[in-house]
Design a protein around this motif. Structure first.
Motif, PDB file in Angstrom:
ATOM      1  N   GLY A  15       0.768  -1.261   0.126  1.00 26.72           N
ATOM      2  CA  GLY A  15       0.069   0.108   0.150  1.00 26.72           C
ATOM      3  C   GLY A  15       0.776   1.306  -0.022  1.00 26.72           C
ATOM      4  N   GLU A  16       2.005   1.234   0.098  1.00 34.14           N
ATOM      5  CA  GLU A  16       2.870   2.229   0.160  1.00 34.14           C
ATOM      6  C   GLU A  16       3.590   2.511  -0.955  1.00 34.14           C
ATOM      7  OE1 GLU A  16       5.801   2.124   3.474  1.00 34.14           O
ATOM      8  OE2 GLU A  16       4.129   2.470   4.937  1.00 34.14           O
ATOM      9  N   ARG A  17       4.388   3.762  -1.321  1.00 29.34           N
ATOM     10  CA  ARG A  17       4.930   3.844  -2.440  1.00 29.34           C
ATOM     11  C   ARG A  17       6.491   3.515  -2.355  1.00 29.34           C
ATOM     12  NH1 ARG A  17       6.223  10.124  -4.588  1.00 29.34           N
ATOM     13  NH2 ARG A  17       6.732   9.706  -6.627  1.00 29.34           N
ATOM     14  N   LEU A  18       6.830   2.673  -3.553  1.00 25.71           N
ATOM     15  CA  LEU A  18       7.989   2.326  -4.015  1.00 25.71           C
ATOM     16  C   LEU A  18       8.653   3.038  -4.617  1.00 25.71           C
ATOM     17  CD1 LEU A  18      10.258   0.024  -3.750  1.00 25.71           C
ATOM     18  CD2 LEU A  18       9.119  -0.881  -5.675  1.00 25.71           C
ATOM     19  N   LYS A  19       9.964   3.519  -4.358  1.00 24.10           N
ATOM     20  CA  LYS A  19      10.780   4.328  -5.017  1.00 24.10           C
ATOM     21  C   LYS A  19      12.212   3.758  -5.383  1.00 24.10           C
ATOM     22  CE  LYS A  19      11.131   8.827  -4.376  1.00 24.10           C
ATOM     23  NZ  LYS A  19      11.208  10.093  -3.613  1.00 24.10           N
ATOM     24  N   LEU A  20      12.520   3.544  -6.464  1.00 22.03           N
ATOM     25  CA  LEU A  20      13.844   2.982  -7.215  1.00 22.03           C
ATOM     26  C   LEU A  20      14.575   4.053  -8.021  1.00 22.03           C
ATOM     27  CD1 LEU A  20      12.032  -0.374  -8.377  1.00 22.03           C
ATOM     28  CD2 LEU A  20      13.313  -0.020  -6.342  1.00 22.03           C
ATOM     29  N   ASP A  21      15.530   4.275  -7.281  1.00 17.31           N
ATOM     30  CA  ASP A  21      16.617   5.344  -8.006  1.00 17.31           C
ATOM     31  C   ASP A  21      17.758   4.504  -8.824  1.00 17.31           C
ATOM     32  OD1 ASP A  21      15.589   7.486  -6.601  1.00 17.31           O
ATOM     33  OD2 ASP A  21      16.958   7.209  -4.960  1.00 17.31           O
ATOM     34  N   VAL A  22      17.198   3.973 -10.081  1.00 16.15           N
ATOM     35  CA  VAL A  22      17.787   3.176 -10.827  1.00 16.15           C
ATOM     36  C   VAL A  22      18.066   3.567 -12.383  1.00 16.15           C
ATOM     37  CG1 VAL A  22      16.964   1.054  -9.516  1.00 16.15           C
ATOM     38  CG2 VAL A  22      15.702   1.952 -11.399  1.00 16.15           C
ATOM     39  N   LEU A  23      17.332   4.457 -12.808  1.00 14.71           N
ATOM     40  CA  LEU A  23      17.365   4.982 -14.155  1.00 14.71           C
ATOM     41  C   LEU A  23      18.777   5.800 -14.496  1.00 14.71           C
ATOM     42  CD1 LEU A  23      13.750   5.979 -14.824  1.00 14.71           C
ATOM     43  CD2 LEU A  23      14.864   3.897 -15.187  1.00 14.71           C
ATOM     44  N   LEU A  24      19.766   5.020 -14.648  1.00 13.25           N
ATOM     45  CA  LEU A  24      21.051   5.691 -15.077  1.00 13.25           C
ATOM     46  C   LEU A  24      20.765   6.096 -16.511  1.00 13.25           C
ATOM     47  CD1 LEU A  24      23.390   2.412 -13.901  1.00 13.25           C
ATOM     48  CD2 LEU A  24      22.817   4.643 -12.621  1.00 13.25           C
ATOM     49  N   THR A  55       5.023   0.922 -19.070  1.00 13.64           N
ATOM     50  CA  THR A  55       3.792  -0.088 -19.424  1.00 13.64           C
ATOM     51  C   THR A  55       3.265  -0.644 -18.270  1.00 13.64           C
ATOM     52  OG1 THR A  55       5.733  -2.001 -19.402  1.00 13.64           O
ATOM     53  CG2 THR A  55       5.495  -0.907 -21.363  1.00 13.64           C
ATOM     54  N   HIS A  56       3.622  -0.098 -16.973  1.00 20.49           N
ATOM     55  CA  HIS A  56       3.325  -0.458 -15.575  1.00 20.49           C
ATOM     56  C   HIS A  56       1.916   0.485 -15.442  1.00 20.49           C
ATOM     57  CE1 HIS A  56       2.606  -1.274 -11.369  1.00 20.49           C
ATOM     58  NE2 HIS A  56       3.314  -2.565 -11.564  1.00 20.49           N
ATOM     59  N   ASP A  57       0.897   0.284 -15.097  1.00 23.08           N
ATOM     60  CA  ASP A  57      -0.081   1.307 -14.837  1.00 23.08           C
ATOM     61  C   ASP A  57       0.072   2.245 -13.786  1.00 23.08           C
ATOM     62  OD1 ASP A  57      -0.840  -0.928 -13.229  1.00 23.08           O
ATOM     63  OD2 ASP A  57      -2.958  -0.574 -13.072  1.00 23.08           O
ATOM     64  N   ARG A  58       0.720   1.825 -12.560  1.00 22.28           N
ATOM     65  CA  ARG A  58       0.792   2.567 -11.438  1.00 22.28           C
ATOM     66  C   ARG A  58       2.550   3.166 -11.394  1.00 22.28           C
ATOM     67  NH1 ARG A  58       0.933  -0.753  -7.625  1.00 22.28           N
ATOM     68  NH2 ARG A  58       0.333  -2.548  -8.852  1.00 22.28           N
ATOM     69  N   LEU A  59       3.202   2.879 -12.376  1.00 22.94           N
ATOM     70  CA  LEU A  59       4.715   3.473 -12.344  1.00 22.94           C
ATOM     71  C   LEU A  59       4.666   4.662 -12.796  1.00 22.94           C
ATOM     72  CD1 LEU A  59       7.521   1.491 -12.243  1.00 22.94           C
ATOM     73  CD2 LEU A  59       7.315   1.839 -14.641  1.00 22.94           C
ATOM     74  N   ASN A  60       5.632   5.425 -12.299  1.00 24.91           N
ATOM     75  CA  ASN A  60       6.139   6.579 -12.840  1.00 24.91           C
ATOM     76  C   ASN A  60       7.507   6.762 -12.910  1.00 24.91           C
ATOM     77  OD1 ASN A  60       3.436   7.914 -12.620  1.00 24.91           O
ATOM     78  ND2 ASN A  60       3.493   7.989 -10.283  1.00 24.91           N
ATOM     79  N   ASP A  61       7.808   7.892 -13.779  1.00 23.72           N
ATOM     80  CA  ASP A  61       9.025   7.918 -14.080  1.00 23.72           C
ATOM     81  C   ASP A  61       9.490   9.440 -13.837  1.00 23.72           C
ATOM     82  OD1 ASP A  61      11.781   8.566 -15.364  1.00 23.72           O
ATOM     83  OD2 ASP A  61      11.309   7.800 -17.223  1.00 23.72           O
ATOM     84  N   THR A  62      10.360   9.683 -12.963  1.00 23.96           N
ATOM     85  CA  THR A  62      10.496  11.262 -12.518  1.00 23.96           C
ATOM     86  C   THR A  62      12.027  11.150 -12.118  1.00 23.96           C
ATOM     87  OG1 THR A  62       8.147  11.345 -11.579  1.00 23.96           O
ATOM     88  CG2 THR A  62       9.882  13.223 -10.971  1.00 23.96           C
ATOM     89  N   ASP A  63      12.799  12.218 -12.808  1.00 21.00           N
ATOM     90  CA  ASP A  63      14.317  12.523 -12.527  1.00 21.00           C
ATOM     91  C   ASP A  63      15.014  11.288 -12.274  1.00 21.00           C
ATOM     92  OD1 ASP A  63      13.519  15.039 -13.087  1.00 21.00           O
ATOM     93  OD2 ASP A  63      13.029  15.395 -11.208  1.00 21.00           O
ATOM     94  N   GLY A  64      14.991  10.215 -13.124  1.00 19.98           N
ATOM     95  CA  GLY A  64      15.964   9.063 -12.945  1.00 19.98           C
ATOM     96  C   GLY A  64      15.204   7.971 -11.623  1.00 19.98           C
ATOM     97  N   THR A  65      14.208   8.274 -11.164  1.00 21.29           N
ATOM     98  CA  THR A  65      13.474   7.626 -10.207  1.00 21.29           C
ATOM     99  C   THR A  65      12.229   6.785 -10.694  1.00 21.29           C
ATOM    100  OG1 THR A  65      14.250   8.834  -8.306  1.00 21.29           O
ATOM    101  CG2 THR A  65      12.431   7.426  -7.979  1.00 21.29           C
TER     102      THR A  65
END
Length: 141
Positions: A15-24, A55-65
């Motif tokens: 239920g929480e927000r997952l943040k992945l700082d992975v977009l090199l 392609t994921h309905d709840r996925l967002n891409d913001t500043d490399g995250t």
């Protein structure tokens, strides 16, 4: 050929927000493998013109995250960040944990002051103090 590789384990509550700082800068795609599947699914891609496709309905891409809103058990698993040649840049294993509000009520206060264990511990520590105070009062009389 890529020389950067990282592997991490992350724990996130359902239920929480997952943040992945992975977009090199050289990341070309992100794939996800659910813990109950053997299939890798593309959830994020960047084409040669630097256009992004999510392609994921709840996925967002913001500043490399990459962020997943309202993490679910199906979002748990392994995420791989790949370069344009398919080489792995980053591997992240995400484990979903139940929210504390989802725990049974009997376990919420287990060590609380007024829970069963807390009351017992309080009585054990208070009894010697009360005996000591009574002995001092009796000696002063």
């Amino acid at each position: 050929m890529s020389f950067f590789f990282s592997s991490d384990d992350i724990f996130v509550k359902i239920g929480e927000r997952l943040k992945l700082d992975v977009l090199l800068p050289d990341a070309h795609q992100v794939t996800h493998q659910n813990k109950s599947s053997t299939e890798w699914k593309k959830v994020w891609t960047r084409d040669s013109k630097k256009r992004v496709n999510v392609t994921h309905d709840r996925l967002n891409d913001t500043d490399g995250t990459l962020s997943i809103e309202e993490f679910t058990a199906d979002d748990a698993g392994t995420y791989r960040v790949l370069d344009s040649e398919g080489e792995i840049l980053i591997t992240v294993t995400v484990t979903g944990e139940r929210r504390s509000v989802d725990l049974p009520k009997s376990s919420n206060n287990h060590w609380g002051l007024f829970g069963p264990a807390g009351l017992f511990v309080s009585a054990v520590f208070a009894l010697p103090v009360l005996i000591l105070i009574a002995a001092i009062i009796k000696k002063m009389q």
